[in-house]
Design a protein around this motif. Structure first.
Motif, PDB file in Angstrom:
ATOM      1  N   ARG A  10     -46.943  60.662 123.255  1.00  0.00           N
ATOM      2  CA  ARG A  10     -46.271  60.484 124.546  1.00  0.00           C
ATOM      3  C   ARG A  10     -44.846  59.952 124.394  1.00  0.00           C
ATOM      4  NH1 ARG A  10     -51.039  57.448 128.069  1.00  0.00           N
ATOM      5  NH2 ARG A  10     -52.443  59.249 128.234  1.00  0.00           N
ATOM      6  N   HIS A  11     -43.998  60.407 125.297  1.00  0.00           N
ATOM      7  CA  HIS A  11     -42.678  59.813 125.442  1.00  0.00           C
ATOM      8  C   HIS A  11     -42.881  58.391 125.943  1.00  0.00           C
ATOM      9  CE1 HIS A  11     -38.596  59.081 126.739  1.00  0.00           C
ATOM     10  NE2 HIS A  11     -38.200  60.273 126.343  1.00  0.00           N
ATOM     11  N   ALA A  12     -42.321  57.400 125.232  1.00  0.00           N
ATOM     12  CA  ALA A  12     -42.637  56.013 125.522  1.00  0.00           C
ATOM     13  C   ALA A  12     -41.936  55.473 126.766  1.00  0.00           C
ATOM     14  CB  ALA A  12     -42.275  55.143 124.318  1.00  0.00           C
ATOM     15  N   HIS A  13     -40.793  56.049 127.141  1.00  0.00           N
ATOM     16  CA  HIS A  13     -39.970  55.521 128.242  1.00  0.00           C
ATOM     17  C   HIS A  13     -39.551  54.076 127.992  1.00  0.00           C
ATOM     18  CE1 HIS A  13     -40.658  59.095 130.591  1.00  0.00           C
ATOM     19  NE2 HIS A  13     -41.968  58.884 130.617  1.00  0.00           N
ATOM     20  N   HIS A  14     -39.440  53.677 126.746  1.00  0.00           N
ATOM     21  CA  HIS A  14     -39.088  52.294 126.445  1.00  0.00           C
ATOM     22  C   HIS A  14     -37.613  52.014 126.728  1.00  0.00           C
ATOM     23  CE1 HIS A  14     -42.625  51.566 123.429  1.00  0.00           C
ATOM     24  NE2 HIS A  14     -42.984  51.439 124.686  1.00  0.00           N
ATOM     25  N   ILE A  15     -37.373  50.832 127.250  1.00  0.00           N
ATOM     26  CA  ILE A  15     -36.018  50.301 127.354  1.00  0.00           C
ATOM     27  C   ILE A  15     -36.080  48.846 126.912  1.00  0.00           C
ATOM     28  CG2 ILE A  15     -36.309  49.791 129.827  1.00  0.00           C
ATOM     29  CD1 ILE A  15     -33.247  50.308 130.048  1.00  0.00           C
ATOM     30  N   TYR A  16     -35.139  48.470 126.072  1.00  0.00           N
ATOM     31  CA  TYR A  16     -35.155  47.150 125.454  1.00  0.00           C
ATOM     32  C   TYR A  16     -34.819  46.075 126.476  1.00  0.00           C
ATOM     33  CZ  TYR A  16     -34.011  43.415 122.140  1.00  0.00           C
ATOM     34  OH  TYR A  16     -33.956  42.232 121.466  1.00  0.00           O
ATOM     35  N   VAL A  17     -35.574  44.974 126.449  1.00  0.00           N
ATOM     36  CA  VAL A  17     -35.402  43.908 127.433  1.00  0.00           C
ATOM     37  C   VAL A  17     -33.990  43.334 127.398  1.00  0.00           C
ATOM     38  CG1 VAL A  17     -36.261  42.088 125.883  1.00  0.00           C
ATOM     39  CG2 VAL A  17     -36.475  41.824 128.369  1.00  0.00           C
ATOM     40  N   GLY A  18     -33.363  43.309 126.230  1.00  0.00           N
ATOM     41  CA  GLY A  18     -31.987  42.822 126.145  1.00  0.00           C
ATOM     42  C   GLY A  18     -31.020  43.691 126.928  1.00  0.00           C
ATOM     43  N   ASP A  19     -31.274  45.003 126.950  1.00  0.00           N
ATOM     44  CA  ASP A  19     -30.428  45.910 127.734  1.00  0.00           C
ATOM     45  C   ASP A  19     -30.686  45.769 129.226  1.00  0.00           C
ATOM     46  OD1 ASP A  19     -28.933  47.205 125.682  1.00  0.00           O
ATOM     47  OD2 ASP A  19     -30.721  48.357 125.143  1.00  0.00           O
ATOM     48  N   VAL A  20     -31.941  45.523 129.596  1.00  0.00           N
ATOM     49  CA  VAL A  20     -32.261  45.301 131.006  1.00  0.00           C
ATOM     50  C   VAL A  20     -31.525  44.069 131.516  1.00  0.00           C
ATOM     51  CG1 VAL A  20     -34.105  44.817 132.656  1.00  0.00           C
ATOM     52  CG2 VAL A  20     -34.490  46.443 130.797  1.00  0.00           C
ATOM     53  N   SER A  21     -31.587  42.986 130.763  1.00  0.00           N
ATOM     54  CA  SER A  21     -30.874  41.772 131.138  1.00  0.00           C
ATOM     55  C   SER A  21     -29.372  42.014 131.224  1.00  0.00           C
ATOM     56  CB  SER A  21     -31.167  40.672 130.108  1.00  0.00           C
ATOM     57  OG  SER A  21     -30.358  39.540 130.329  1.00  0.00           O
ATOM     58  N   ASP A  22     -28.827  42.674 130.220  1.00  0.00           N
ATOM     59  CA  ASP A  22     -27.383  42.920 130.188  1.00  0.00           C
ATOM     60  C   ASP A  22     -26.935  43.759 131.383  1.00  0.00           C
ATOM     61  OD1 ASP A  22     -24.825  42.772 128.541  1.00  0.00           O
ATOM     62  OD2 ASP A  22     -25.040  44.940 128.764  1.00  0.00           O
ATOM     63  N   ALA A  23     -27.711  44.786 131.721  1.00  0.00           N
ATOM     64  CA  ALA A  23     -27.349  45.645 132.848  1.00  0.00           C
ATOM     65  C   ALA A  23     -27.390  44.884 134.161  1.00  0.00           C
ATOM     66  CB  ALA A  23     -28.287  46.849 132.908  1.00  0.00           C
ATOM     67  N   MET A  24     -28.400  44.050 134.341  1.00  0.00           N
ATOM     68  CA  MET A  24     -28.507  43.275 135.578  1.00  0.00           C
ATOM     69  C   MET A  24     -27.334  42.315 135.727  1.00  0.00           C
ATOM     70  SD  MET A  24     -32.622  42.563 135.681  1.00  0.00           S
ATOM     71  CE  MET A  24     -33.736  43.899 136.159  1.00  0.00           C
ATOM     72  N   ILE A  25     -26.981  41.657 134.646  1.00  0.00           N
ATOM     73  CA  ILE A  25     -25.847  40.733 134.703  1.00  0.00           C
ATOM     74  C   ILE A  25     -24.551  41.505 134.940  1.00  0.00           C
ATOM     75  CG2 ILE A  25     -24.500  39.061 133.374  1.00  0.00           C
ATOM     76  CD1 ILE A  25     -27.139  38.282 131.973  1.00  0.00           C
ATOM     77  N   TRP A  26     -24.431  42.669 134.327  1.00  0.00           N
ATOM     78  CA  TRP A  26     -23.244  43.511 134.514  1.00  0.00           C
ATOM     79  C   TRP A  26     -23.050  43.848 135.990  1.00  0.00           C
ATOM     80  CZ3 TRP A  26     -21.941  48.536 136.069  1.00  0.00           C
ATOM     81  CH2 TRP A  26     -20.710  49.027 135.626  1.00  0.00           C
ATOM     82  N   PHE A  27     -24.130  44.201 136.680  1.00  0.00           N
ATOM     83  CA  PHE A  27     -24.021  44.548 138.091  1.00  0.00           C
ATOM     84  C   PHE A  27     -23.754  43.319 138.956  1.00  0.00           C
ATOM     85  CE2 PHE A  27     -25.926  48.633 136.889  1.00  0.00           C
ATOM     86  CZ  PHE A  27     -25.143  49.488 137.652  1.00  0.00           C
ATOM     87  N   ILE A  28     -24.309  42.172 138.574  1.00  0.00           N
ATOM     88  CA  ILE A  28     -24.006  40.940 139.304  1.00  0.00           C
ATOM     89  C   ILE A  28     -22.521  40.608 139.190  1.00  0.00           C
ATOM     90  CG2 ILE A  28     -24.295  38.427 139.204  1.00  0.00           C
ATOM     91  CD1 ILE A  28     -26.489  39.690 140.771  1.00  0.00           C
ATOM     92  N   VAL A  29     -21.999  40.643 137.980  1.00  0.00           N
ATOM     93  CA  VAL A  29     -20.583  40.348 137.765  1.00  0.00           C
ATOM     94  C   VAL A  29     -19.708  41.361 138.500  1.00  0.00           C
ATOM     95  CG1 VAL A  29     -18.757  40.176 136.016  1.00  0.00           C
ATOM     96  CG2 VAL A  29     -21.002  39.180 135.572  1.00  0.00           C
ATOM     97  N   ARG A  30     -20.120  42.596 138.490  1.00  0.00           N
ATOM     98  CA  ARG A  30     -19.400  43.657 139.212  1.00  0.00           C
ATOM     99  C   ARG A  30     -19.337  43.347 140.701  1.00  0.00           C
ATOM    100  NH1 ARG A  30     -21.386  48.904 141.073  1.00  0.00           N
ATOM    101  NH2 ARG A  30     -19.822  50.562 140.823  1.00  0.00           N
TER     102      ARG A  30
END
Length: 338
Positions: free
Chosen positions: A206-226
């Motif tokens: 199966r395709h895992a659909h994994h996304i690394y938790v560090g990237d999830v955190s970074d993206a959320m903070i990026w949008f907050i700062v934006r």
């Protein structure tokens, strides 16, 4: 960009969860003060403060001082959710989200980031899913829309209802809705070896659909700062898939083969069954028509995320390398102890 050391705190709900722990640490590392929520008792009645981190006890099932929770913050990062107990999902995932968003509007919060989920899409009729793809019916359970267990379908519907609550409330605050795929940390990657033989057989291809938790955190903070920097219109609600389905070696078996080569741990050995057999297994298990795609057959586009200007800080390739390095070191230690 805001002056990070002097900025008001960012409210982080769900701060003790898998993503929340990483987000809190990342925010503090970047100079933000953080007000973090927990439903667990605190030693001090008024909360606990340690440098840039302030803990607030807040139970989304019973507490109602939403304005007090939000007051004095510059932004809200809403991660708290009920994932397993169906009797709690409506209150925690929907009503609490609405009340928190209303408080953010009343308190003049500039940016609000909401962690939703790709579960809102259910089992798509099309394989490629973007932010405009059909979503679940939110006001009633239609089993044929999502080949999943009852509590998983309800989780998807209530998280979607939380999204709709934000849209109904939005007037001045800039809202960002992120729909993460399967969020993993290094230990969870390594933990594939603990799967049962049957699960390894069924899921290896199966395709895992994994996304690394560090990237999830970074993206959320990026949008907050934006949002704090004034990007976007007041009252605007933006939605983004948070996925890396275009990463190299996306299947479970791809990582398992690498993990076996560095660790020689036979728990990573598996012979995957053909994909059609897995699909038929799901169809017979859920017995629903019309025919749809199980999660592992779907692909979640991150094109809108790229167009917004965000690029993953780490990526699954780096996360896998870190996991493999950890396995290799552990194997070396075991070998040396023999």
């Amino acid at each position: 960009m805001p002056d990070l050391p002097e900025a008001k705190p960012v409210l982080v709900t769900g701060a003790t969860g898998r993503i929340g722990k990483v987000v809190v640490a990342d925010l503090i590392e970047r100079g933000y003060a953080v007000r973090a929520t927990t439903s667990k008792p605190l030693a001090a009645d008024g909360g606990e403060v340690d440098g840039l981190l302030e803990w607030r006890r807040f139970d989304f099932m019973v507490d109602d001082d939403w304005d007090g929770l939000v007051n004095g913050c510059c932004a809200v990062l809403h991660l708290a959710a009920e994932l397993g107990k169906m009797e709690r999902m409506q209150q925690v995932n929907v009503e609490a989200t609405r009340q928190l968003a209303e408080a953010a509007e009343r308190q003049g919060i500039a940016a609000f980031c909401y962690a939703s989920t790709v579960s809102v899409y259910g089992s798509g009729r099309q394989r490629l899913i973007d932010e405009t793809s059909p979503v679940l019916t939110v006001d009633r359970d239609i089993a044929s829309q999502y080949w999943a267990l009852d509590y998983v379908r309800m989780y998807g519907r209530t998280k979607l209802a939380g999204e709709l609550a934000l849209r109904a409330v939005a007037k001045r605050t800039r809202f960002t809705i992120l729909r993460p795929a399967v969020v993993v940390d290094i230990n969870q990657l390594i933990g594939i070896r603990d799967w049962s033989p049957i699960k390894r057989l069924l899921a290896a291809h199966r395709h895992a659909h994994h996304i690394y938790v560090g990237d999830v955190s970074d993206a959320m903070i990026w949008f907050i700062v934006r949002g704090l920097a004034g990007r976007g219109l007041p009252g605007e609600v933006e939605v983004y898939n948070l996925a890396e389905d275009d990463c190299p070696d996306p299947r479970h078996i791809d990582f398992m083969r690498k993990a076996f080569s560095v660790s020689h741990d036979r728990r990573y050995k598996s012979v995957p069954i053909p994909a059609i057999a897995d699909w038929l297994h799901d169809f017979l298990r859920f017995r629903t028509l019309p025919l749809r795609n199980p999660l592992w057959r779907m692909r979640f586009s991150n094109q809108r995320l790229k167009e917004a200007g965000y690029r993953f800080r780490y990526g699954m390739a780096d996360a896998q390398r870190l996991a493999l390095s950890t396995l290799e070191k552990s194997a070396g230690i075991r070998e040396a102890e023999r």
